[in-house]
Design an enzyme around this catalytic site. Structure first.
Site, PDB file in Angstrom:
ATOM      1  N   GLY A 130       0.839  -1.206   0.000  1.00 33.92           N
ATOM      2  CA  GLY A 130       0.000   0.000   0.000  1.00 33.92           C
ATOM      3  C   GLY A 130       0.864   1.242   0.000  1.00 33.92           C
ATOM      4  O   GLY A 130       0.494   2.283   0.531  1.00 33.92           O
ATOM      5  N   ALA A 131       2.022   1.118  -0.649  1.00 28.20           N
ATOM      6  CA  ALA A 131       3.071   2.140  -0.534  1.00 28.20           C
ATOM      7  C   ALA A 131       2.676   3.481  -1.148  1.00 28.20           C
ATOM      8  O   ALA A 131       3.229   4.515  -0.772  1.00 28.20           O
ATOM      9  CB  ALA A 131       4.360   1.626  -1.169  1.00 28.20           C
ATOM     10  N   GLY A 177      -0.293   4.774  -0.846  1.00 23.61           N
ATOM     11  CA  GLY A 177      -1.434   5.297  -0.085  1.00 23.61           C
ATOM     12  C   GLY A 177      -1.026   6.402   0.865  1.00 23.61           C
ATOM     13  O   GLY A 177       0.129   6.818   0.896  1.00 23.61           O
ATOM     14  N   ILE A 193      -0.931   6.499   4.262  1.00 26.49           N
ATOM     15  CA  ILE A 193       0.005   6.129   5.336  1.00 26.49           C
ATOM     16  C   ILE A 193       1.395   5.959   4.731  1.00 26.49           C
ATOM     17  O   ILE A 193       2.395   6.431   5.276  1.00 26.49           O
ATOM     18  CB  ILE A 193      -0.450   4.848   6.070  1.00 26.49           C
ATOM     19  N   ARG A 232     -13.573  -0.425   3.261  1.00 28.56           N
ATOM     20  CA  ARG A 232     -15.001  -0.697   3.074  1.00 28.56           C
ATOM     21  C   ARG A 232     -15.600   0.420   2.230  1.00 28.56           C
ATOM     22  O   ARG A 232     -15.474   1.594   2.564  1.00 28.56           O
ATOM     23  CB  ARG A 232     -15.719  -0.754   4.427  1.00 28.56           C
ATOM     24  N   ASN A 261      -6.532  -2.597   7.789  1.00 28.35           N
ATOM     25  CA  ASN A 261      -7.709  -3.118   8.511  1.00 28.35           C
ATOM     26  C   ASN A 261      -8.526  -4.134   7.720  1.00 28.35           C
ATOM     27  O   ASN A 261      -8.551  -4.061   6.498  1.00 28.35           O
ATOM     28  CB  ASN A 261      -8.604  -1.941   8.890  1.00 28.35           C
ATOM     29  N   ASP A 306      -3.486   3.115  18.943  1.00 29.87           N
ATOM     30  CA  ASP A 306      -4.450   3.205  20.044  1.00 29.87           C
ATOM     31  C   ASP A 306      -3.724   3.473  21.359  1.00 29.87           C
ATOM     32  O   ASP A 306      -4.153   4.287  22.179  1.00 29.87           O
ATOM     33  CB  ASP A 306      -5.253   1.901  20.125  1.00 29.87           C
ATOM     34  N   HIS A 362      -8.193  -4.085  17.277  1.00 36.29           N
ATOM     35  CA  HIS A 362      -8.088  -2.690  16.816  1.00 36.29           C
ATOM     36  C   HIS A 362      -9.435  -2.321  16.184  1.00 36.29           C
ATOM     37  O   HIS A 362      -9.614  -2.357  14.980  1.00 36.29           O
ATOM     38  CB  HIS A 362      -6.956  -2.513  15.804  1.00 36.29           C
TER      39      HIS A 362
HETATM   40  P1  NAX Z   1      -5.104   4.353   1.321  1.00 39.46           P
HETATM   41  O1  NAX Z   1      -6.357   3.919   0.683  1.00 39.46           O
HETATM   42  O2  NAX Z   1      -4.658   5.774   1.184  1.00 39.46           O
HETATM   43  O3  NAX Z   1      -3.902   3.450   0.808  1.00 39.46           O
HETATM   44  C1  NAX Z   1      -3.990   2.066   0.726  1.00 39.46           C
HETATM   45  C2  NAX Z   1      -3.130   1.653  -0.437  1.00 39.46           C
HETATM   46  O4  NAX Z   1      -3.095   0.227  -0.464  1.00 39.46           O
HETATM   47  C3  NAX Z   1      -3.665   2.115  -1.795  1.00 39.46           C
HETATM   48  O5  NAX Z   1      -2.660   2.848  -2.467  1.00 39.46           O
HETATM   49  C4  NAX Z   1      -4.000   0.815  -2.506  1.00 39.46           C
HETATM   50  O6  NAX Z   1      -3.746   0.870  -3.898  1.00 39.46           O
HETATM   51  C5  NAX Z   1      -3.060  -0.164  -1.805  1.00 39.46           C
HETATM   52  N1  NAX Z   1      -3.451  -1.560  -1.935  1.00 39.46           N
HETATM   53  C6  NAX Z   1      -4.692  -2.098  -1.989  1.00 39.46           C
HETATM   54  N2  NAX Z   1      -4.637  -3.417  -2.176  1.00 39.46           N
HETATM   55  C7  NAX Z   1      -3.331  -3.726  -2.229  1.00 39.46           C
HETATM   56  C8  NAX Z   1      -2.639  -4.941  -2.429  1.00 39.46           C
HETATM   57  N3  NAX Z   1      -3.287  -6.094  -2.628  1.00 39.46           N
HETATM   58  N4  NAX Z   1      -1.291  -4.917  -2.436  1.00 39.46           N
HETATM   59  C9  NAX Z   1      -0.631  -3.756  -2.273  1.00 39.46           C
HETATM   60  N5  NAX Z   1      -1.237  -2.583  -2.099  1.00 39.46           N
HETATM   61  C10 NAX Z   1      -2.566  -2.565  -2.070  1.00 39.46           C
HETATM   62  O7  NAX Z   1      -5.230   3.951   2.844  1.00 39.46           O
HETATM   63  P2  NAX Z   1      -4.361   4.426   4.099  1.00 39.46           P
HETATM   64  O8  NAX Z   1      -4.986   5.622   4.695  1.00 39.46           O
HETATM   65  O9  NAX Z   1      -2.938   4.480   3.717  1.00 39.46           O
HETATM   66  O10 NAX Z   1      -4.642   3.221   5.109  1.00 39.46           O
HETATM   67  C11 NAX Z   1      -4.161   1.916   4.864  1.00 39.46           C
HETATM   68  C12 NAX Z   1      -4.805   0.931   5.806  1.00 39.46           C
HETATM   69  O11 NAX Z   1      -4.471   1.239   7.160  1.00 39.46           O
HETATM   70  C13 NAX Z   1      -6.324   0.906   5.756  1.00 39.46           C
HETATM   71  O12 NAX Z   1      -6.751  -0.452   5.777  1.00 39.46           O
HETATM   72  C14 NAX Z   1      -6.730   1.591   7.029  1.00 39.46           C
HETATM   73  O13 NAX Z   1      -8.007   1.183   7.461  1.00 39.46           O
HETATM   74  C15 NAX Z   1      -5.648   1.128   7.951  1.00 39.46           C
HETATM   75  N6  NAX Z   1      -5.446   1.886   9.198  1.00 39.46           N
HETATM   76  C16 NAX Z   1      -5.055   1.198  10.292  1.00 39.46           C
HETATM   77  C17 NAX Z   1      -4.796   1.803  11.492  1.00 39.46           C
HETATM   78  C18 NAX Z   1      -4.335   1.017  12.672  1.00 39.46           C
HETATM   79  O14 NAX Z   1      -4.131   1.601  13.727  1.00 39.46           O
HETATM   80  N7  NAX Z   1      -4.162  -0.311  12.609  1.00 39.46           N
HETATM   81  C19 NAX Z   1      -5.001   3.257  11.649  1.00 39.46           C
HETATM   82  C20 NAX Z   1      -4.966   4.012  10.353  1.00 39.46           C
HETATM   83  C21 NAX Z   1      -5.648   3.323   9.211  1.00 39.46           C
HETATM   84  O15 NAX Z   1      -7.030   3.547   9.307  1.00 39.46           O
END
Ligand code: NAX
Length: 328
Positions: A11-12, A14, A16, A92, A131, A159, A187
Site C-alpha cells: 500500500g506504498a 497510499g 500512510i 469498506r 484493517n 491506540d 483494533h
Molecule cells: P489508502 O487507501 O490511502 O492506501 C492504501 C493503499 O493500499 C492504496 O494505495 C491501494 O492501492 C493499496 N493496496 C490495496 N490493495 C493492495 C494490495 N493487494 N497490495 C498492495 N497494495 C494494495 O489507505 P491508508 O490511509 O494508507 O490506510 C491503509 C490501511 O491502514 C487501511 O486499511 C486503514 O483502514 C488502515 N489503518 C489502520 C490503522 C491502525 O491503527 N491499525 C489506523 C490508520 C488506518 O485507518
C-alpha cells in the site's frame, strides 16, 4: 552492518505510505547507521503514483536509503524481506457488507501470507496495519505455515499512543511520565484501553485519575472512537499518526521495550488472560531482540474483565467468519 535491511511495505502509494516511507528511509525505523532497502508493493493501477513517490524519495538524498524496488507482485517484492509492513488493504466502500470486506481482504492477505512464506528472509517480522488488522494478520499467519506464528503482529500502537496522549492531558503530565498502559483486544471500537496497571510519574494511574466517570464516559470512548473523530475533522483517516505508530511498534519489537515499561501489540494468544488461543489480540508485551513476551500475572478487575472478554469475543467472531470463507 553494511548489508541493507530489506523492508517491504504494501500500500506504498497510499496516505500512510506517504508518511511512512520517508521516515523509514531517514532512519527512524532502524537507526541512523543502518542502510535500508525499501521494497514497495502496490496494485498495478497505483504503480505510476508510486513512481512519483520514489522520485521524491530520490530527491531527499537520504544517506540511509540504499535502494528502492517497486512492483505489483508480492512474490518479487517480498523476496529476501527482513521486515514486512502490510499497510495496503481494501477499505469498506458504500454498499459493502462485512462479509464482502473480509473476503476482499482475505484475498489480499492469503496471497501475501503465501508470498512471505515462500520468499521472505528467515528472520522476517511482519506488522499488519491494514484493517481489519488483527484478522488480516491471522489470515497472513495461517497462510505462512513455515514462518513461526510469533513473527506476525498487528498494530494497536496507535491506540496505545492515543491513550497516552489522553491520559497525559487528564493528569497534566507528559507522555514521558506515563508507563504500563495497555490496549487489550481488537483494533476496533471494542478495544479496551486499560489504565489500572498504568503509572503516572510512578503512581497508579487509576488512583491518580480517581474519576470513574471520566474513565467510562470520556477516556475509553475517546480512544475507541479517535479514528472516526480524525475522519470527521480532517476529511481523511489518520495517516501520519498511523505511520508513526507503525514505526514505533516495529522499531520497539526489533530493538526492545524500555526497562520498567511495556507496549501494546496484537500478537498470537497463548490463552493468557482468557483470550482464546490462536487469536491475534492486543496484550501488554515486553520485547527484546525481535521477540515478544506477554506480561504475565496482572490482576484483572471485573471492569476490565468484561471489556477484555467482549473484544476477544469480537475477534473470535471475525476468526469464525474467515474460517467459513476458507481463508484460514
Ligand atoms: P489508502 O487507501 O490511502 O492506501 C492504501 C493503499 O493500499 C492504496 O494505495 C491501494 O492501492 C493499496 N493496496 C490495496 N490493495 C493492495 C494490495 N493487494 N497490495 C498492495 N497494495 C494494495 O489507505 P491508508 O490511509 O494508507 O490506510 C491503509 C490501511 O491502514 C487501511 O486499511 C486503514 O483502514 C488502515 N489503518 C489502520 C490503522 C491502525 O491503527 N491499525 C489506523 C490508520 C488506518 O485507518
Amino acid at each position: 552492518s553494511t548489508t541493507p535491511v530489506k523492508v517491504a511495505v504494501t500500500g506504498a502509494a497510499g496516505q500512510i505510505g506517504y508518511s511512512l516511507l520517508f521516515r523509514i528511509a531517514s532512519g527512524a525505523l532502524l537507526g541512523p547507521d543502518t542502510p535500508v532497502e525499501l521494497r514497495l508493493l502496490e496494485i498495478t493501477p497505483a504503480l505510476k503514483a508510486l513512481e512519483g513517490v520514489v522520485m521524491e524519495l530520490d530527491d531527499c538524498a537520504f544517506p540511509t536509503l540504499a535502494k528502492v524496488e517497486i512492483g505489483d507482485d508480492p512474490n518479487t517484492i517480498f523476496d529476501g524481506a527482513n521486515v514486512a509492513l502490510l499497510v495496503g488493504a481494501r477499505p469498506r466502500t458504500k454498499g459493502m457488507e462485512r462479509g464482502d470486506l473480509l473476503e476482499a481482504n482475505g484475498a489480499i492477505f492469503t496471497g501475501q501470507g503465501k508470498a512471505l512464506n515462500d520468499h521472505a528472509a528467515d528472520d522476517i517480522r511482519v506488522t499488519v496495519t491494514g484493517n481489519p488488522a488483527n484478522t488480516n494478520a491471522l489470515i497472513a499467519k495461517s497462510n505462512a505455515p513455515d514462518i513461526p506464528a510469533e513473527r506476525f503482529s498487528a498494530l494497536t500502537r496507535l491506540d496505545h499512543n492515543r491513550a497516552l496522549a489522553q491520559l497525559a492531558k487528564k493528569t497534566g503530565t507528559s507522555v514521558n511520565d506515563l508507563k504500563k498502559l495497555t490496549i487489550w483486544g481488537n483494533h476496533s471500537a471494542t478495544q479496551y484501553p486499560d489504565i489500572f496497571h498504568a503509572e503516572v510519574a510512578g503512581k497508579n494511574a487509576a488512583e491518580v485519575v480517581n474519576d470513574q466517570t471520566w474513565l467510562e464516559n470520556d477516556f475509553i470512548p475517546t480512544v475507541q472512537k479517535r479514528g472516526a473523530a480524525i475522519i470527521e475533522a480532517r476529511g481523511a483517516s489518520s495517516a501520519a499518526s498511523a505511520a508513526a505508530a507503525t514505526i514505533d511498534h516495529t522499531r520497539d519489537w526489533l530493538r526492545g521495550s524500555a526497562d520498567g515499561d511495556w507496549l501494546s501489540m496484537a500478537v498470537v494468544s497463548d490463552g493468557s488472560y482468557g483470550v482464546p488461543e490462536g487469536l491475534i489480540s492486543s496484550f501488554p508485551v515486553i520485547t527484546k531482540d525481535g521477540n515478544w513476551e506477554i506480561v504475565q500475572g496482572l490482576e484483572i478487575n471485573d471492569f476490565s474483565r468484561g471489556r477484555i472478554d467482549a473484544s476477544a469475543a469480537e475477534l473470535a467472531e471475525e476468526r469464525d467468519a474467515v474460517q467459513q470463507l476458507g481463508l484460514i
